[in-house]
Design an enzyme around this catalytic site. Structure first.
Site, PDB file in Angstrom:
ATOM      1  N   ILE A  32       0.873  -1.162   0.000  1.00 18.32           N
ATOM      2  CA  ILE A  32       0.000   0.000   0.000  1.00 18.32           C
ATOM      3  C   ILE A  32       0.916   1.218   0.000  1.00 18.32           C
ATOM      4  CG2 ILE A  32      -0.239  -0.185   2.524  1.00 18.32           C
ATOM      5  CD1 ILE A  32      -2.929   1.230   2.295  1.00 18.32           C
ATOM      6  N   SER A  33       0.712   2.119  -0.951  1.00 22.67           N
ATOM      7  CA  SER A  33       1.611   3.267  -1.108  1.00 22.67           C
ATOM      8  C   SER A  33       1.607   4.156   0.128  1.00 22.67           C
ATOM      9  CB  SER A  33       1.203   4.102  -2.329  1.00 22.67           C
ATOM     10  OG  SER A  33       1.379   3.375  -3.521  1.00 22.67           O
ATOM     11  N   GLN A  34       2.713   4.850   0.343  1.00 22.07           N
ATOM     12  CA  GLN A  34       2.796   5.764   1.473  1.00 22.07           C
ATOM     13  C   GLN A  34       1.790   6.904   1.275  1.00 22.07           C
ATOM     14  OE1 GLN A  34       6.952   7.381   0.061  1.00 22.07           O
ATOM     15  NE2 GLN A  34       6.229   8.717   1.689  1.00 22.07           N
TER      16      GLN A  34
END
Length: 211
Positions: free
Chosen positions: A59-61
């Site tokens: 999950i992207s930052q």
């Protein structure tokens, strides 16, 4: 620190790093990131870092999600295509900013999980499909905005074709993960584009075909 306090701290950090669109910050506040992370990482949900998902995905930052959302310059009436649903978190954020989101995920288990999380949050304007993201979602084209959450050396032709005139496409481009840059492409006319460099990033590769 409880999750609400952590969320407020995340929003303050995003503002400090240049996320200045109040609509984007409001969307980031409204979407509970803890609903999209694995249970063992729930306490870290609002850290400004990528977190592991299943199938070697992440999950992207939050900063990257906010940066891409801001770069898309979404209006409430826009229809948006996202390539690489992952957990569904970024699609949920986009769903707070525009009329409708269509997101494609090539890993079947992730597509199912993302759709279920989004359903539980009651976001009927976000649609998840299992498939090859490099082909876009032709039946729903054209799109006012396209967000690509995976890196490649070029923009797939199908995505360019599915972008409306005046639309914005944001994608990481580069020959290797450690040399990618985030690029915004504006479609000014059928064969006329403007490109903006939004800085260095690191994304998983954009792959064709489904697992």
């Amino acid at each position: 620190m409880d999750l609400q306090s952590q969320c407020e701290a995340m929003l303050a950090q995003l503002s400090e790093r240049g996320i200045d669109d109040p609509k984007v910050l409001a969307a980031m506040k409204q979407v509970p990131r803890e609903a999209f992370v694995l249970e063992e990482f729930r306490a870290d949900a609002y850290r400004d870092s990528a977190l592991p998902l299943t199938h070697q995905q992440t999950i992207s930052q939050p900063f990257i999600v906010a940066l891409m959302a801001q770069a898309l310059e979404l209006k409430p009436s826009d229809r948006t295509l996202e390539i690489g649903a992952g957990s569904g978190y970024a699609a949920a954020v986009l769903g707070r900013l525009c009329q409708e989101v269509f997101t494609v995920e090539r890993v079947g288990d992730l597509a199912i999980s993302a759709a279920e999380t989004i359903r539980k949050l009651g976001m009927a304007n976000v649609h998840v499909r299992f498939g090859d993201g490099t082909k876009g979602w032709p039946a729903e084209a054209p799109f006012d905005a396209i967000s690509v959450a995976a890196g490649g050396t070029r923009v797939p032709n199908a995505l360019v074709d599915q972008l409306a005139i005046g639309g914005r496409l944001v994608i990481p481009l580069g020959r290797a993960a450690d040399s990618q840059k985030l690029v915004r492409i504006r479609k000014l006319a059928k064969d006329r584009y403007k490109e903006d460099d939004l800085g260095a990033v690191r994304f998983v590769p954009l792959l064709p075909d489904t697992d």
